[in-house]
Design a protein around this motif. Structure first.
Motif, PDB file in Angstrom:
ATOM      1  N   ALA A 160      28.160  43.872   7.794  1.00 22.15           N
ATOM      2  CA  ALA A 160      27.676  43.400   6.492  1.00 22.15           C
ATOM      3  C   ALA A 160      28.657  43.789   5.380  1.00 22.15           C
ATOM      4  CB  ALA A 160      26.287  43.969   6.210  1.00 22.15           C
ATOM      5  N   GLU A 161      29.258  44.962   5.500  1.00 22.79           N
ATOM      6  CA  GLU A 161      30.238  45.408   4.509  1.00 22.79           C
ATOM      7  C   GLU A 161      31.481  44.505   4.531  1.00 22.79           C
ATOM      8  OE1 GLU A 161      32.580  49.503   3.191  1.00 22.79           O
ATOM      9  OE2 GLU A 161      31.529  49.433   5.105  1.00 22.79           O
ATOM     10  N   ARG A 162      31.918  44.126   5.726  1.00 26.03           N
ATOM     11  CA  ARG A 162      33.072  43.210   5.829  1.00 26.03           C
ATOM     12  C   ARG A 162      32.739  41.861   5.214  1.00 26.03           C
ATOM     13  NH1 ARG A 162      33.840  44.957  11.564  1.00 26.03           N
ATOM     14  NH2 ARG A 162      32.682  43.074  12.025  1.00 26.03           N
ATOM     15  N   ARG A 163      31.547  41.309   5.540  1.00 28.68           N
ATOM     16  CA  ARG A 163      31.148  40.019   4.975  1.00 28.68           C
ATOM     17  C   ARG A 163      31.072  40.083   3.459  1.00 28.68           C
ATOM     18  NH1 ARG A 163      27.823  39.879   9.391  1.00 28.68           N
ATOM     19  NH2 ARG A 163      26.091  40.700   8.200  1.00 28.68           N
ATOM     20  N   GLN A 164      30.513  41.156   2.923  1.00 29.58           N
ATOM     21  CA  GLN A 164      30.387  41.312   1.476  1.00 29.58           C
ATOM     22  C   GLN A 164      31.771  41.288   0.814  1.00 29.58           C
ATOM     23  OE1 GLN A 164      27.677  41.226  -0.362  1.00 29.58           O
ATOM     24  NE2 GLN A 164      28.847  41.457  -2.225  1.00 29.58           N
ATOM     25  N   ALA A 165      32.736  41.938   1.420  1.00 32.07           N
ATOM     26  CA  ALA A 165      34.092  41.937   0.866  1.00 32.07           C
ATOM     27  C   ALA A 165      34.699  40.533   0.898  1.00 32.07           C
ATOM     28  CB  ALA A 165      34.979  42.910   1.638  1.00 32.07           C
ATOM     29  N   LEU A 166      34.406  39.773   1.950  1.00 30.42           N
ATOM     30  CA  LEU A 166      34.959  38.421   2.060  1.00 30.42           C
ATOM     31  C   LEU A 166      34.343  37.448   1.062  1.00 30.42           C
ATOM     32  CD1 LEU A 166      35.415  38.184   5.911  1.00 30.42           C
ATOM     33  CD2 LEU A 166      37.180  38.416   4.161  1.00 30.42           C
ATOM     34  N   TYR A 167      33.146  37.753   0.542  1.00 32.15           N
ATOM     35  CA  TYR A 167      32.553  36.909  -0.494  1.00 32.15           C
ATOM     36  C   TYR A 167      33.371  36.959  -1.783  1.00 32.15           C
ATOM     37  CZ  TYR A 167      28.299  36.253   2.262  1.00 32.15           C
ATOM     38  OH  TYR A 167      27.391  35.909   3.228  1.00 32.15           O
ATOM     39  N   HIS A 168      34.279  37.885  -1.886  1.00 32.83           N
ATOM     40  CA  HIS A 168      35.105  38.016  -3.080  1.00 32.83           C
ATOM     41  C   HIS A 168      36.364  37.162  -3.017  1.00 32.83           C
ATOM     42  CE1 HIS A 168      32.251  41.193  -3.775  1.00 32.83           C
ATOM     43  NE2 HIS A 168      32.625  41.159  -5.032  1.00 32.83           N
ATOM     44  N   LEU A 169      36.422  36.241  -2.070  1.00 37.45           N
ATOM     45  CA  LEU A 169      37.483  35.240  -2.054  1.00 37.45           C
ATOM     46  C   LEU A 169      36.973  34.048  -2.864  1.00 37.45           C
ATOM     47  CD1 LEU A 169      38.480  35.318   1.730  1.00 37.45           C
ATOM     48  CD2 LEU A 169      39.853  36.134  -0.195  1.00 37.45           C
ATOM     49  N   VAL A 181      37.547  48.417  15.626  1.00 33.86           N
ATOM     50  CA  VAL A 181      37.459  48.941  14.264  1.00 33.86           C
ATOM     51  C   VAL A 181      35.993  49.194  13.976  1.00 33.86           C
ATOM     52  CG1 VAL A 181      37.836  48.405  11.828  1.00 33.86           C
ATOM     53  CG2 VAL A 181      39.500  47.670  13.542  1.00 33.86           C
ATOM     54  N   ARG A 182      35.706  50.363  13.476  1.00 33.22           N
ATOM     55  CA  ARG A 182      34.313  50.714  13.184  1.00 33.22           C
ATOM     56  C   ARG A 182      34.049  50.511  11.698  1.00 33.22           C
ATOM     57  NH1 ARG A 182      35.536  54.572  17.299  1.00 33.22           N
ATOM     58  NH2 ARG A 182      34.142  54.240  19.064  1.00 33.22           N
ATOM     59  N   GLN A 183      33.337  49.448  11.418  1.00 33.34           N
ATOM     60  CA  GLN A 183      32.907  49.167  10.050  1.00 33.34           C
ATOM     61  C   GLN A 183      31.661  48.309  10.135  1.00 33.34           C
ATOM     62  OE1 GLN A 183      35.451  46.731   7.557  1.00 33.34           O
ATOM     63  NE2 GLN A 183      34.558  47.595   5.697  1.00 33.34           N
ATOM     64  N   ASP A 184      30.757  48.537   9.219  1.00 31.89           N
ATOM     65  CA  ASP A 184      29.530  47.758   9.164  1.00 31.89           C
ATOM     66  C   ASP A 184      29.883  46.290   8.931  1.00 31.89           C
ATOM     67  OD1 ASP A 184      26.991  46.752   8.723  1.00 31.89           O
ATOM     68  OD2 ASP A 184      26.790  47.657   6.739  1.00 31.89           O
TER      69      ASP A 184
END
Length: 184
Positions: free
Chosen positions: A19-28, A14-17
């Motif tokens: 840092a972008e994935r980590r940032q989304a996970l901070y919303h848990l 899967v091609r995704q930055d």
């Protein structure tokens, strides 16, 4: 008996930055706890923002800790530990037990009001919203973390508002029931 075998195509990356994935996970959002373990020789505490119910029968909680956690090692050696679910006014405690520069042993509890759990001998921090006394169950490697499982042998609750970890910060506040959406 028939066995069905599913043939799957190879997984593509899967091609995704990252840092972008980590940032989304901070919303848990998750409640913040201080885990404590005690023995006559040594007391230790650490902050955890990932404590969850894993099983109702037997009653197991799971805690995600960094790999090589000294807390997981001490909990396994002692065979028991405590989880102190923090209240909204205890953000300073969360920061204290997250600081790797805090004193070792019983000195990290200096100035705090706590009692020793009669079973675990671990500190139960005054003012916490809940205390779970756990018997060590197991610890499992999980990527760059460890999953510590504990069998809850005793649980107590207090009053107050919770302390949450969300989007990289600590938050306290009142809880409001979600409004039901109108049917279309």
């Amino acid at each position: 008996m028939t066995t069905v075998t599913e043939v799957r195509a190879p997984l593509r990356p899967v091609r995704q930055d990252p840092a972008e994935r980590r940032q989304a996970l901070y919303h848990l959002a998750s409640p913040v706890s201080v885990l404590t373990v005690g023995s006559e020789e040594r007391l230790h505490g650490t902050t955890a923002s990932t404590v969850t119910l894993v099983s109702r029968e037997p009653l197991l909680v799971g805690v995600v800790l960094r790999a090589g956690s000294s807390f997981a090692r001490l909990a396994a050696a002692e065979g028991r530990y405590a989880v102190n679910v923090l209240g909204g006014d205890q953000a300073g405690l969360a920061r204290h037990f997250a600081d790797s520069g805090r004193p070792d042993g019983s000195r990290q509890f200096a100035g705090l009001t706590w009692t020793a759990d009669p079973y675990a001998h671990a500190p139960l921090i005054a003012g916490a919203l809940a205390h779970y006394t756990c018997r060590f169950h197991s610890v499992h490697p999980a990527g760059d973390s460890e999953l510590l499982l504990g069998h809850v042998v005793r649980a107590r609750t207090g009053d107050g508002l919770p302390l949450f970890s969300y989007a990289g910060g600590l938050f306290a506040g009142s809880l409001h029931p979600a409004k039901e959406a109108a049917a279309s």
